[in-house]
Each structure stands twice: as structure tokens, then as C-alpha cells.
Design an enzyme around this catalytic site. Structure first.
Site, PDB file in Angstrom:
ATOM      1  N   ARG A 149       0.861  -1.181   0.000  1.00  0.00           N
ATOM      2  CA  ARG A 149       0.000   0.000   0.000  1.00  0.00           C
ATOM      3  C   ARG A 149       0.900   1.236   0.000  1.00  0.00           C
ATOM      4  O   ARG A 149       2.077   1.161   0.356  1.00  0.00           O
ATOM      5  CB  ARG A 149      -0.902   0.007   1.233  1.00  0.00           C
ATOM      6  CG  ARG A 149      -1.863  -1.181   1.316  1.00  0.00           C
ATOM      7  CD  ARG A 149      -2.675  -1.135   2.599  1.00  0.00           C
ATOM      8  NE  ARG A 149      -3.635  -2.236   2.670  1.00  0.00           N
ATOM      9  CZ  ARG A 149      -3.383  -3.434   3.199  1.00  0.00           C
ATOM     10  NH1 ARG A 149      -2.177  -3.688   3.704  1.00  0.00           N
ATOM     11  NH2 ARG A 149      -4.310  -4.376   3.231  1.00  0.00           N
ATOM     12  N   LYS A 174      -1.926  -2.761   7.672  1.00  0.00           N
ATOM     13  CA  LYS A 174      -3.349  -2.597   7.963  1.00  0.00           C
ATOM     14  C   LYS A 174      -3.786  -3.654   8.968  1.00  0.00           C
ATOM     15  O   LYS A 174      -3.478  -4.836   8.827  1.00  0.00           O
ATOM     16  CB  LYS A 174      -4.166  -2.724   6.673  1.00  0.00           C
ATOM     17  CG  LYS A 174      -5.617  -2.337   6.833  1.00  0.00           C
ATOM     18  CD  LYS A 174      -6.330  -2.326   5.494  1.00  0.00           C
ATOM     19  CE  LYS A 174      -7.776  -1.878   5.640  1.00  0.00           C
ATOM     20  NZ  LYS A 174      -8.466  -1.831   4.322  1.00  0.00           N
ATOM     21  N   HIS A 280      -2.998   3.077  -5.691  1.00  0.00           N
ATOM     22  CA  HIS A 280      -3.516   1.793  -5.199  1.00  0.00           C
ATOM     23  C   HIS A 280      -3.790   0.825  -6.350  1.00  0.00           C
ATOM     24  O   HIS A 280      -3.822  -0.392  -6.143  1.00  0.00           O
ATOM     25  CB  HIS A 280      -4.794   2.023  -4.386  1.00  0.00           C
ATOM     26  CG  HIS A 280      -5.050   0.953  -3.372  1.00  0.00           C
ATOM     27  ND1 HIS A 280      -4.212   0.717  -2.293  1.00  0.00           N
ATOM     28  CD2 HIS A 280      -6.048   0.033  -3.271  1.00  0.00           C
ATOM     29  CE1 HIS A 280      -4.688  -0.282  -1.575  1.00  0.00           C
ATOM     30  NE2 HIS A 280      -5.790  -0.723  -2.150  1.00  0.00           N
ATOM     31  N   ARG A 283      -1.198  -1.845  -6.676  1.00  0.00           N
ATOM     32  CA  ARG A 283      -1.371  -3.002  -5.786  1.00  0.00           C
ATOM     33  C   ARG A 283      -2.374  -3.985  -6.396  1.00  0.00           C
ATOM     34  O   ARG A 283      -2.139  -5.197  -6.393  1.00  0.00           O
ATOM     35  CB  ARG A 283      -1.838  -2.522  -4.421  1.00  0.00           C
ATOM     36  CG  ARG A 283      -2.205  -3.618  -3.418  1.00  0.00           C
ATOM     37  CD  ARG A 283      -2.544  -2.972  -2.073  1.00  0.00           C
ATOM     38  NE  ARG A 283      -3.257  -3.859  -1.178  1.00  0.00           N
ATOM     39  CZ  ARG A 283      -2.690  -4.699  -0.327  1.00  0.00           C
ATOM     40  NH1 ARG A 283      -1.366  -4.804  -0.305  1.00  0.00           N
ATOM     41  NH2 ARG A 283      -3.413  -5.454   0.475  1.00  0.00           N
ATOM     42  N   HIS A 306      -4.108  -9.785   3.309  1.00  0.00           N
ATOM     43  CA  HIS A 306      -5.552  -9.838   3.506  1.00  0.00           C
ATOM     44  C   HIS A 306      -5.887 -10.786   4.656  1.00  0.00           C
ATOM     45  O   HIS A 306      -5.321 -11.876   4.752  1.00  0.00           O
ATOM     46  CB  HIS A 306      -6.260 -10.321   2.242  1.00  0.00           C
ATOM     47  CG  HIS A 306      -6.289  -9.301   1.157  1.00  0.00           C
ATOM     48  ND1 HIS A 306      -6.523  -9.625  -0.176  1.00  0.00           N
ATOM     49  CD2 HIS A 306      -6.124  -7.949   1.193  1.00  0.00           C
ATOM     50  CE1 HIS A 306      -6.496  -8.516  -0.907  1.00  0.00           C
ATOM     51  NE2 HIS A 306      -6.255  -7.499  -0.107  1.00  0.00           N
ATOM     52  N   TYR A 315     -10.092 -10.446  -7.104  1.00  0.00           N
ATOM     53  CA  TYR A 315      -9.209 -10.391  -8.274  1.00  0.00           C
ATOM     54  C   TYR A 315      -9.449 -11.579  -9.222  1.00  0.00           C
ATOM     55  O   TYR A 315      -8.844 -11.640 -10.268  1.00  0.00           O
ATOM     56  CB  TYR A 315      -7.744 -10.372  -7.836  1.00  0.00           C
ATOM     57  CG  TYR A 315      -7.406  -9.187  -6.971  1.00  0.00           C
ATOM     58  CD1 TYR A 315      -7.466  -7.900  -7.477  1.00  0.00           C
ATOM     59  CD2 TYR A 315      -7.067  -9.365  -5.637  1.00  0.00           C
ATOM     60  CE1 TYR A 315      -7.182  -6.809  -6.684  1.00  0.00           C
ATOM     61  CE2 TYR A 315      -6.767  -8.262  -4.839  1.00  0.00           C
ATOM     62  CZ  TYR A 315      -6.837  -7.001  -5.367  1.00  0.00           C
ATOM     63  OH  TYR A 315      -6.554  -5.912  -4.566  1.00  0.00           O
TER      64      TYR A 315
END
Length: 315
Positions: A149, A174, A280, A283, A306, A315
């Protein structure tokens, strides 16, 4: 003893700055990031102004509910923005005013939209990055090659780049989690040369009495000399020194987030791409291109950090 009339007659307007000062002090004592501190204070101010500068101690669930509903209905903010405001107000009441917040009955939640991410083709990535040069090109190429990120890349420290193992460690990503991602072999020599220039800049800063960098958490207190050590310096430092708003020390922060966003936006325009790509999108493109190359979705999930594979499934 006679009561202090000045204290008794203190108005909400005069109490408000003191309350926010208390909130700021508490957040700094807990070593919350400057970004979180500023965001929370902004929402606290907006909440107070929305209710005519009434003191939060005089309000409760009804006023919180009204403010959050206003954000969703009138301001039409996103679900994540409304949640951010809620977290700020819960922190204000629970941590600063030390008052529990009950159920927010009747709260209208902002609709959580499910949008497909903007993904660039390999050719589009090449064209956009081809419009860049120098440090900005290296940094944005690193984002694409690692899946970092934007803020993870900016906060990258020298010690977190492992050329021997060919990997990068992301600290406090995150959700407050650490993870490891790949360091593309095509970037290693360019990154080595870049770090050589950064180290020379750091030595110059030290010679001139500077060279300090902001440290995470309580490390600045625990290891007083660490802020000047090479391993703790940012991989992508700012071109100019600046003063730390919390400590007052002069040092060299990382590159400014908005300047990188602007540089990439301009590159997308120059490359005449038809997609509204932001940093972004690099990414998203990283993840998509790995899957197209045959990578296992669980591996991509770990590289992206994630929590659930369901997030990676987009994706």
C-alpha cells in the site's frame, strides 16, 4: 471555602479546546499514529460543531446517532468514512470522558458498495511508469513489484529490506499486522544504489547535527540513540528536513503522500491511459498479474496481507 466562580461559569466553548487537548495527549501517550490522531480530532471537532458547540459530556447516544445518520443521509459518505467517525466518537467517550456508549438504535448506516478495483495491464503499467524518473519512478515501481500500500511503502525502513532473502518486511500494516512480501530481483540493484545515496544524505545530516527520524511506538524512549541509527532511517526520505510536530525535533521524514499521488496521477495522464488509476491500482495490478502468472490465491493473500481469502477473491 468559596467556589471558584470562573470554573463554575466555564462555557462549553472554553471547555472544548481543553477536551481536545486531553484527547491529543491521551493518543500520544498511547503512541497512536499522527494520521490517526489528526483524523480522530477532526471528527471530534465536527461532532461538536454539528451540535452547536455543545460539550460532548452533555450529549450521548442520541446525539452520536444524529451525527452519524447525518453523515450517511445528508453528506452521503462511504461506509468506511462513517465507521471512521464512529470509532473517533467511541474513543472520545470511552477513553477521554470515560463514559460507556450504549446501543445506537435507529442508526442509518452508509451503504457499503462493492466496486471492482481498477487494474492496469502490464503494458499500461509500463507506460505509466515510463513517464516517471528518479526516486518517484523507483518508489512506484516498488509498489507494483511488491503489492505494498502507499503508506506501507512510504514508511518502509532500511532494516526491513532484506537483499539476501529477496524480501521486504511490512511492519504494522493494515490491522496492525506484520507480513513479508517479495523483493523483485529486477529492482534490487536500483534499490541498492538508491540506498547508497540515502546513506550519504543521512551522514551529511548527522554531520550537521540532525539525522533523527521518528520512531514507532515507545522505541524513542526505550532506545534513545536509535533515531539516528542508519537501520531506522526511511528508505524514501523527504528531500528537505522538517520538524516533528510531536517532539519538536528536526529530522527527515518520508516522502509526502500527496506529492507521490500527484506524480502518479500526472504520469497516468501523460501516458494517456483511459482508466482512473491511482497509486492503489498498482497493488491491484500486482495481485491480478500474479494470479494470471499461475500463483496460488493463498500465496497472493499472504503477500497482500488480507485477513480473509474472500477479500483476495475479488481479483
Amino acid at each position: 471555602m468559596e467556589p471558584n466562580n470562573q470554573e463554575v461559569s466555564e462555557s462549553p466553548e472554553t471547555r472544548e479546546p481543553k477536551l481536545l487537548d486531553r484527547a491529543k495527549s491521551r493518543m500520544r501517550a498511547k503512541h497512536m499514529s499522527l494520521r490517526t490522531e489528526r483524523t480522530y480530532l477532526q471528527w471530534m471537532r465536527r461532532y461538536i460543531l454539528f451540535h452547536g458547540k455543545r460539550h460532548p459530556a452533555e450529549m450521548g447516544e442520541t446525539e452520536i446517532n444524529a451525527f452519524l445518520t447525518h453523515l450517511a443521509v445528508e453528506r452521503r459518505v462511504s461506509a468506511s468514512t462513517q465507521t471512521q467517525a464512529l470509532c473517533a466518537l467511541l474513543y472520545l467517550y470511552r477513553e477521554i470522558l470515560e463514559r460507556p456508549v450504549g446501543d445506537l438504535e435507529g442508526l442509518i448506516r452508509a451503504k457499503r458498495s462493492r466496486r471492482m478495483p481498477v487494474v492496469l495491464t502490464r503494458e499500461e503499467v509500463r507506460r505509466a511508469l515510463g513517464e516517471l524518473s528518479g526516486t518517484e519512478r523507483l518508489f512506484l515501481t516498488l509498489l507494483y513489484g511488491t503489492g505494498l500500500r502507499l503508506m506501507e511503502g512510504l514508511r518502509l525502513r532500511v532494516k526491513d529490506v532484506d537483499f539476501g532473502q529477496g524480501q521486504i518486511t511490512v511492519r504494522d500494516g493494515k490491522g496492525g499486522k506484520d507480513r513479508v512480501t517479495m523483493l523483485p530481483s529486477l529492482l534490487r540493484e536500483d534499490l541498492r544504489r538508491h540506498l547508497g545515496e540515502v546513506e550519504r544524505l543521512h551522514r551529511l545530516d548527522l554531520e550537521e547535527g540532525f539525522g533523527r527520524v521518528q520512531l514507532p511506538g515507545a522505541l524513542a524512549t526505550k532506545y534513545r540513540s536509535a533515531s539516528t541509527e542508519w537501520c531506522w532511517q526511511y528508505v524514501f526520505p523527504a528531500p528537505a528536513r522538517s520538524r516533528d510536530p510531536r517532539t519538536g525535533d528536526w529530522g527527515r521524514h518520508h516522502l509526502y503522500e500527496r506529492s507521490i499521488q500527484r506524480v502518479f496521477r500526472d504520469a497516468v495522464k501523460k501516458a494517456r491511459l483511459s482508466k482512473p488509476a491511482t497509486c492503489h491500482a498498482l497493488r491491484h495490478s500486482f495481485a491480478t498479474h500474479l494470479l494470471m502468472s499461475g500463483y496460488d490465491i493463498r500465496t497472493v493473500q499472504e503477500l497482500l496481507g488480507h485477513k480473509s481469502v474472500k477479500t483476495t477473491m475479488i481479483y
